[in-house]
Design an enzyme around this catalytic site. Sequence first.
Site, PDB file in Angstrom:
ATOM      1  CG  ASP A   1     -14.518  -8.720  39.420  1.00  0.00           C
ATOM      2  OD1 ASP A   1     -15.378  -7.819  39.443  1.00  0.00           O
ATOM      3  OD2 ASP A   1     -13.882  -9.020  38.400  1.00  0.00           O
ATOM      4  N   GLY A   2     -17.476  -9.236  40.840  1.00  0.00           N
ATOM      5  CA  GLY A   2     -18.701  -9.864  40.346  1.00  0.00           C
ATOM      6  C   GLY A   2     -19.984  -9.429  41.030  1.00  0.00           C
TER       7      GLY A   2
ATOM      8  CD  GLU B   1       1.955 -20.672  44.757  1.00  0.00           C
ATOM      9  OE1 GLU B   1       1.475 -21.019  43.658  1.00  0.00           O
ATOM     10  OE2 GLU B   1       3.180 -20.626  44.990  1.00  0.00           O
TER      11      GLU B   1
ATOM     12  NE  ARG C   1      -8.816  -6.961  34.416  1.00  0.00           N
ATOM     13  CZ  ARG C   1      -9.834  -7.373  33.677  1.00  0.00           C
ATOM     14  NH1 ARG C   1      -9.667  -8.356  32.796  1.00  0.00           N
ATOM     15  NH2 ARG C   1     -11.029  -6.827  33.809  1.00  0.00           N
TER      16      ARG C   1
ATOM     17  NE  ARG D   1     -18.775  -9.623  36.176  1.00  0.00           N
ATOM     18  CZ  ARG D   1     -17.740 -10.444  36.312  1.00  0.00           C
ATOM     19  NH1 ARG D   1     -17.688 -11.562  35.609  1.00  0.00           N
ATOM     20  NH2 ARG D   1     -16.769 -10.164  37.149  1.00  0.00           N
ATOM     21  CD1 TRP D   2     -24.603 -13.427  42.879  1.00  0.00           C
ATOM     22  CD2 TRP D   2     -25.831 -11.657  43.470  1.00  0.00           C
ATOM     23  NE1 TRP D   2     -25.522 -13.861  43.808  1.00  0.00           N
ATOM     24  CE2 TRP D   2     -26.288 -12.795  44.196  1.00  0.00           C
ATOM     25  CE3 TRP D   2     -26.460 -10.429  43.697  1.00  0.00           C
ATOM     26  CZ2 TRP D   2     -27.334 -12.723  45.114  1.00  0.00           C
ATOM     27  CZ3 TRP D   2     -27.511 -10.361  44.606  1.00  0.00           C
ATOM     28  CH2 TRP D   2     -27.937 -11.505  45.304  1.00  0.00           C
TER      29      TRP D   2
ATOM     30  CG  HIS E   1     -21.865  -2.899  45.076  1.00  0.00           C
ATOM     31  ND1 HIS E   1     -20.685  -3.480  44.677  1.00  0.00           N
ATOM     32  CD2 HIS E   1     -22.238  -2.062  44.073  1.00  0.00           C
ATOM     33  CE1 HIS E   1     -20.337  -2.993  43.481  1.00  0.00           C
ATOM     34  NE2 HIS E   1     -21.270  -2.149  43.103  1.00  0.00           N
TER      35      HIS E   1
ATOM     36  CB  SER F   1      -9.229  -0.137  42.360  1.00  0.00           C
ATOM     37  OG  SER F   1     -10.019   0.276  41.259  1.00  0.00           O
ATOM     38  CB  THR F   2      -6.682   4.452  42.224  1.00  0.00           C
ATOM     39  OG1 THR F   2      -6.043   3.459  41.400  1.00  0.00           O
ATOM     40  CG2 THR F   2      -5.952   4.518  43.549  1.00  0.00           C
TER      41      THR F   2
ATOM     42  CG  LEU G   1      -8.297 -12.039  60.379  1.00  0.00           C
ATOM     43  CD1 LEU G   1      -7.287 -12.779  59.529  1.00  0.00           C
ATOM     44  CD2 LEU G   1      -9.724 -12.388  59.968  1.00  0.00           C
TER      45      LEU G   1
ATOM     46  CB  SER H   1      -7.316  -5.337  38.649  1.00  0.00           C
ATOM     47  OG  SER H   1      -7.924  -6.069  37.610  1.00  0.00           O
TER      48      SER H   1
END
Length: 249
Positions: free
Chosen positions: A24-25, A205, A192, A28-29, A41, A69-70, A135, A194
């Site tokens: 997230d962000g 955690e 949150r 705003r960045w 992005h 996300s949806t 991975l 989300s």
Amino acid sequence: MFGSSTQAVPPVAAVPRHVAIIMDGNGRWAKKRLLPRVAGHKRGLDAARNVVTACRKLGVEYLTLFAFSTENWRRPQDEVSFLMELFLRALESEVGRLLENNIRLRVVGNRERFAPSLVERIAAAEARTAGNSGLVLTIAADYGGRWDVLQAVNTLLAEGATQIDEAALSERLTMAYAPEPDLFIRTGGEERISNFLIWQLAYSELYFTDELWPDFDADSLDRAIASYRERERRFGRTSEQLPEAQRRG
């Protein structure tokens, strides 16, 4: 298939086996730098690449990134179109790097609203990396936790189930191939989940940071894992029941 943390206590190690991140962000960045949101992005893709490398070096086995996300379909159409194009270009440019580093790519989510060209590229990228044993990088795209649970239930109903238990549902979630996340990270200051992996995060955690995603790097990941190591992972038990090496304080 992996078991559920509410049914059996999973193994605990100093390095989380599975890390899940809400990146997230980005917007705003960019806004802070008087740049268009799309610039954030693009920079976010660089951050994702660096975190994948850091996880591989640390020995993390599964990394799951929430890319779209949806609910993100509600964003301005030009931004959605850019994100789809960025995803398509990333699939084209990153597969070679994944092959070189023995990383397997998997994409989870509802692909019905994606353009056919994107669906084809996703399938091709997954197929090309399917033999890799290092991975496992999962990209959640057009993904929602509630959608995931509902599609699992609908699958069971289609199979003729009359009663649904936790084990059966867990096996039909889109990420049944991975253990539940040990560590969940969200950047950008929001606290949150989300609608992300709502079933699988039951005993994860949680780590929240104000750092915006384009600024999140290997050092940031180290701080998140250091916080994780300070937690007592009790899974319903008392501190006294834990092996001595897992007790804190």
